[in-house]
Motif scaffolding. Structure first.
Motif, PDB file in Angstrom:
ATOM      1  N   GLU A  34      27.577 -25.307 -40.543  1.00 45.49           N
ATOM      2  CA  GLU A  34      26.497 -24.355 -40.293  1.00 45.49           C
ATOM      3  C   GLU A  34      26.535 -23.198 -41.291  1.00 45.49           C
ATOM      4  O   GLU A  34      25.481 -22.678 -41.667  1.00 45.49           O
ATOM      5  CB  GLU A  34      26.584 -23.864 -38.848  1.00 45.49           C
ATOM      6  N   LYS A  35      27.717 -22.829 -41.730  1.00 48.49           N
ATOM      7  CA  LYS A  35      27.852 -21.771 -42.745  1.00 48.49           C
ATOM      8  C   LYS A  35      27.177 -22.181 -44.050  1.00 48.49           C
ATOM      9  O   LYS A  35      26.656 -21.353 -44.787  1.00 48.49           O
ATOM     10  CB  LYS A  35      29.332 -21.471 -42.974  1.00 48.49           C
ATOM     11  N   TYR A  36      27.175 -23.490 -44.323  1.00 47.59           N
ATOM     12  CA  TYR A  36      26.553 -24.011 -45.550  1.00 47.59           C
ATOM     13  C   TYR A  36      25.089 -24.410 -45.341  1.00 47.59           C
ATOM     14  O   TYR A  36      24.471 -25.001 -46.221  1.00 47.59           O
ATOM     15  CB  TYR A  36      27.349 -25.210 -46.077  1.00 47.59           C
ATOM     16  N   GLY A  37      24.542 -24.100 -44.174  1.00 46.36           N
ATOM     17  CA  GLY A  37      23.116 -24.309 -43.950  1.00 46.36           C
ATOM     18  C   GLY A  37      22.725 -25.656 -43.377  1.00 46.36           C
ATOM     19  O   GLY A  37      21.537 -26.005 -43.372  1.00 46.36           O
ATOM     20  N   PHE A  38      23.683 -26.445 -42.862  1.00 45.71           N
ATOM     21  CA  PHE A  38      23.360 -27.746 -42.292  1.00 45.71           C
ATOM     22  C   PHE A  38      22.962 -27.610 -40.819  1.00 45.71           C
ATOM     23  O   PHE A  38      23.497 -26.775 -40.097  1.00 45.71           O
ATOM     24  CB  PHE A  38      24.546 -28.698 -42.434  1.00 45.71           C
TER      25      PHE A  38
END
Length: 458
Positions: A34-38
């Motif tokens: 989630e930190k990488y936008g997934f």
């Protein structure tokens, strides 16, 4: 007498401590995704057979668990295939569904079905079990979880750079230092097959080459010969069996070998972009290495290929892998939809962390304190405090019966609960709580606020 119950080979039951450890790994992977936008999605545990079959090569198809049609599944069976015992032909007539083999092909199906609802490029993650009819061994199970992150709808090589950073970010957070991320490119493998005159045997060539670390150079040569690859071609590819040097040195050697292959030179340029940028941006604890024998037998990779090896102190197979697929959704009718993805092998990562003793003590601890039960009045007094502590997200529990105190202490010890709360007549009169550290043996008399602060700090 009833027979002793059992579970199928290659599957496992998980104890509370094992589940807590697995959830710890999953939470770190999920947070980094989630930190990488997934974004998360889920797909069914089984798919239509036609969705899965033919997508993983001959070896992969063999490992797919087929589900018998409900009801009288032999009613529609291919009579000729049944009579001649032709299992492959028979299977298609008695089994229309199968357990998913991985998460990537179901994801491709998902993208095609929901393409009008998706904003591209689409970054998704998925954490669900998959099933393979493989031979069980250490770190290899028939039912296991995959944790995947994929981007579809973009051909940018920055996606590869980010995914390798994501690998590093997760393994650093897990305390796994010294992980090796191996990288290669299917275009390079195609180029090698082309220059040695084995272009028509690309899949056989790459599947055999991928086994170098398992069966050795002689085993690879033998398998290539069995697949119809000439001894002259094998002699040309032999230098790859002992390919050494830095990533740049290896790429320079490949540039000479593949000078006549346009496809191979494209693969070199792609790897150069990824490796140069990662070198400049840096990785925290992982090591990047170019492995030209890395092929990964899955047919759908077309560009970069990744495989993650655990720290050298642990004897274990790969703990992650992935790569670029330029037209995976094309198998379902949606053309020119490039994607790239990576997967984390949860079960193997668990085994590695466990072997290296890297799980934090807080993961193993279920409750922070056990309130001892001295009787009905004391239990009621305890439950009032327990309710307030739980309202502050502090994990505590009451021993249910007023059993012998020694038995209650033994229970706390076996559960690895670090504190016991003692409530007797004197504690109730004073509005206090006795807190005993079950590791050091120290005991304190505390007010509720002091108890709350002390338990919050551990």
């Amino acid at each position: 007498m009833a027979s002793k119950p059992s579970i199928p080979k290659g599957t496992r039951d998980f104890s509370p401590i094992e589940v807590a450890k697995r959830q710890y790994i999953i939470s770190i992977i999920k947070n980094n995704f989630e930190k990488y936008g997934f974004q998360p999605i889920e797909t069914p545990s089984f798919e239509n057979s036609e969705t899965l079959m033919g997508k993983y090569g001959e070896e992969g198809d063999r490992l797919i668990f087929k589900i018998l049609n409900s009801g009288d599944y032999l009613a529609k069976a291919d009579e000729k295939a049944l009579e001649n015992k032709e299992s492959i032909k028979l299977t298609s007539s008695i089994s229309e569904k199968a357990l998913r083999y991985d998460l990537t092909v179901p994801f491709a199906r998902y993208v095609v079905q929901h393409q009008n609802e998706i904003e591209f490029p689409f970054k998704r993650y998925q954490i669900q079990p998959v099933w393979r009819a493989d031979r069980p061994q250490k770190g290899r199970f028939r039912e296991f979880f995959q944790c995947d992150a994929d981007v579809v709808g973009s051909t940018s090589l920055w996606q590869e750079v980010e995914l390798l950073q994501l690998y590093d970010s997760v393994f650093t957070a897990l305390g796994l230092e010294g992980v090796t991320i191996k990288i290669n490119n299917r275009k390079i493998l195609s180029g090698i097959a082309e220059v040695i005159g084995a272009k028509d045997k690309l899949i056989d060539f790459t599947v055999a080459l991928d086994k170098l670390d398992k069966i050795g150079a002689e085993g690879v040569k033998k398998e290539m010969i069995e697949k119809g690859i000439s001894e002259d071609a094998i002699k040309k590819v032999a230098p790859l069996f002992n390919f050494t040097g830095t990533i740049i040195e290896k790429l320079d050697q490949l540039r000479i070998l593949l000078a006549s292959s346009e496809e191979g030179m494209k693969g070199i340029a792609e790897l150069r972009f990824i490796c140069d940028n990662l070198k400049n941006l840096g990785l925290s604890t992982s090591v990047l290495d170019l492995d030209v024998t890395l092929a990964r037998g899955l047919n759908y990779y077309t560009g970069a290929i990744f495989e993650v090896a655990p720290p050298k102190a642990v004897a274990m197979g790969s703990i992650g892998g992935g790569g670029r697929y330029d037209d995976l959704t094309g198998i379902f009718g949606l053309k020119d939809m490039s994607g790239v993805g990576i997967s984390f092998g949860l079960d193997r990562i668990y085994l590695v962390i466990d072997e290296l003793n890297l799980f934090p003590q807080t993961v193993i601890t279920s409750s922070k304190a056990l309130f001892l039960n001295y009787g009905e009045q004391e239990a009621y007094y305890a439950m009032q405090a327990i309710s307030k502590l739980r309202a502050h997200n502090i994990k505590v529990e009451l021993y249910p019966e007023a059993s012998k105190i020694g038995k209650q202490f033994t229970y706390a010890d076996k559960r690895k609960i670090p504190f016991a709360v003692i409530i007797g007549e004197s504690e109730m009169k004073a509005g206090k709580f006795g807190l005993k550290d079950l590791v050091s043996g120290e005991q304190f008399s505390l007010s509720f606020e002091e108890l709350k602060d002390r338990l919050s700090a551990v």
